[in-house]
Design an enzyme around this catalytic site. Structure first.
Site, PDB file in Angstrom:
ATOM      1  N   SER A   1       0.793  -1.323   0.046  1.00 11.16           N
ATOM      2  CA  SER A   1      -0.006  -0.062  -0.108  1.00 11.16           C
ATOM      3  C   SER A   1       0.778   1.179  -0.006  1.00 11.16           C
ATOM      4  CB  SER A   1      -0.892  -0.089   1.270  1.00 11.16           C
ATOM      5  OG  SER A   1      -1.504   1.219   1.403  1.00 11.16           O
TER       6      SER A   1
ATOM      7  N   TYR B   1      -2.507  -0.188  10.092  1.00  8.26           N
ATOM      8  CA  TYR B   1      -2.729  -0.801   8.640  1.00  8.26           C
ATOM      9  C   TYR B   1      -1.376  -0.659   7.696  1.00  8.26           C
ATOM     10  CZ  TYR B   1      -4.103  -0.940   3.884  1.00  8.26           C
ATOM     11  OH  TYR B   1      -4.383  -1.366   2.539  1.00  8.26           O
TER      12      TYR B   1
END
Length: 346
Positions: free
Chosen positions: A142, A167
């Protein structure tokens, strides 16, 4: 070839599975169909791939009813023994790991879900690839790994040691874990740092979905950091094409293009984005144009874990695959709004 696509009921997984089937590959999809967001949307994606959702039994393989080369097993990455059995039975050529607990803000509310799915789950994928060797493991990283970085555009050569959400930390962990398995066991791995993905069949917790829904319902839009945000919005078809091309090009030892990394493992990491940083307010204007409605804005401060801007340097991806995402935001937003109106009958 035979592909395993984890997260096949998800936004990117659904799009990739359709692409693979179109290109003549055999696809086995897995997903736990959790309720992080509307399960019916996930089931509709599976139906679009030819499944009859009412026939899904957790843990049992279900084949497409349309005669396509798609089959599905409802299971989570955390189910290590079942994962190992699946690899042993299916003998995959390529694995594309897109399953994860998504969302930056939710990682603040429920951190354990991210460790279970994104770290322990990814370990199970790596162990399965180690014991039942595949030609290539591609996995979702990501843009969030860039954390508090301010140098633009973000390059895979940049330091990513300062994540600002759990995350992001789990995605950085995935890259480190993949390198370890590439180094120790020769598993060929490619990590893809996705930049804000949008388009038809998108996730309901993401900005485009939330903004479109609010505008069509005449409700105010929650605009964080008082609108002073920029994102490298990347259209779903561009993401899928990039993932597909990458999947066919497993890295050789020493493929990592980052300087002075000291590794000879068959490992690499690419950015995959539109290589344009679009102001959030311009993105909202594109939605207003596509919906032919004016937005009501609720300006709010920055949320914990968010970053003010993202912008991808995709040079390495383009050099390796010959592909560079290029869909204009105005065109992509219109495609989404048209899909949204059709799907929700608005």
């Amino acid at each position: 070839m035979k592909f395993l696509v984890t997260g096949a009921a998800g936004f990117i997984g659904h799009g990739l599975a359709k692409k693979l089937l179109k290109e003549g590959h055999q696809v086995v999809g897995i997903d736990n169909n959790n309720d992080y967001y509307d399960v019916n949307l996930k089931l509709s994606r599976l139906a679009d791939l030819g499944l009859k959702p009412e026939l899904i039994v957790p843990g049992e393989k279900l084949s497409s009813s349309t005669g396509s080369e798609f089959s599905f097993v409802q299971m989570g990455l955390e189910e290590g023994d079942r994962m190992m059995s699946l690899f042993e039975a299916e003998k995959f050529d390529v694995v594309v790991n897109l399953a994860a607990q998504a969302g930056v803000r939710y990682s603040i509310e429920n951190p354990r879900a991210y460790i279970n799915a994104n770290v322990m789950g990814f370990l199970n994928v790596l162990e399965a690839c180690r014991h039942h060797p595949v030609k290539h493991l591609v996995y979702a990283s990501s843009s969030s790994v860039y954390g508090a970085n301010t140098k633009m555009p973000f390059s895979t050569k940049d330091n990513v040691d300062h994540p600002v959400s759990l995350y992001a930390a789990t995605k950085k962990s995935n890259e480190l874990m993949a390198h370890t398995y590439s180094h120790l066991y020769g598993v060929k791995t490619t990590g893809l740092r996705f930049f804000t993905v949008y388009g038809p069949w998108g996730r309901p917790d993401m900005a485009l979905f939330l903004f479109t829904k609010a505008i069509l319902n005449g409700e105010p839009l929650k605009v964080f950091n008082h609108g002073k945000m920029k994102r490298d919005f990347t259209y779903i078809d561009d993401i899928v094409e990039g993932v597909y091309r990458t999947s066919l090009l497993p890295p050789e030892p020493g493929s990592d293009q980052r300087t002075d990394n000291g590794t000879n493992a068959p490992f690499r990491v690419f950015n995959i984005g539109n290589s344009k940083s679009v102001a959030l307010m311009d993105f909202i204007k594109a939605i207003e144009k596509a919906t032919d409605k004016e937005a009501v804005l609720d300006m709010l401060p920055m949320q914990p874990g968010d970053v003010p801007a993202t912008y991808a340097d995709v040079t390495a991806l383009s050099e390796a695959t010959g592909y560079k995402p290029d869909t204009k935001v105005e065109d992509g937003v219109k495609q989404f709004v048209d899909w949204y109106r059709s799907y929700y009958k608005v």
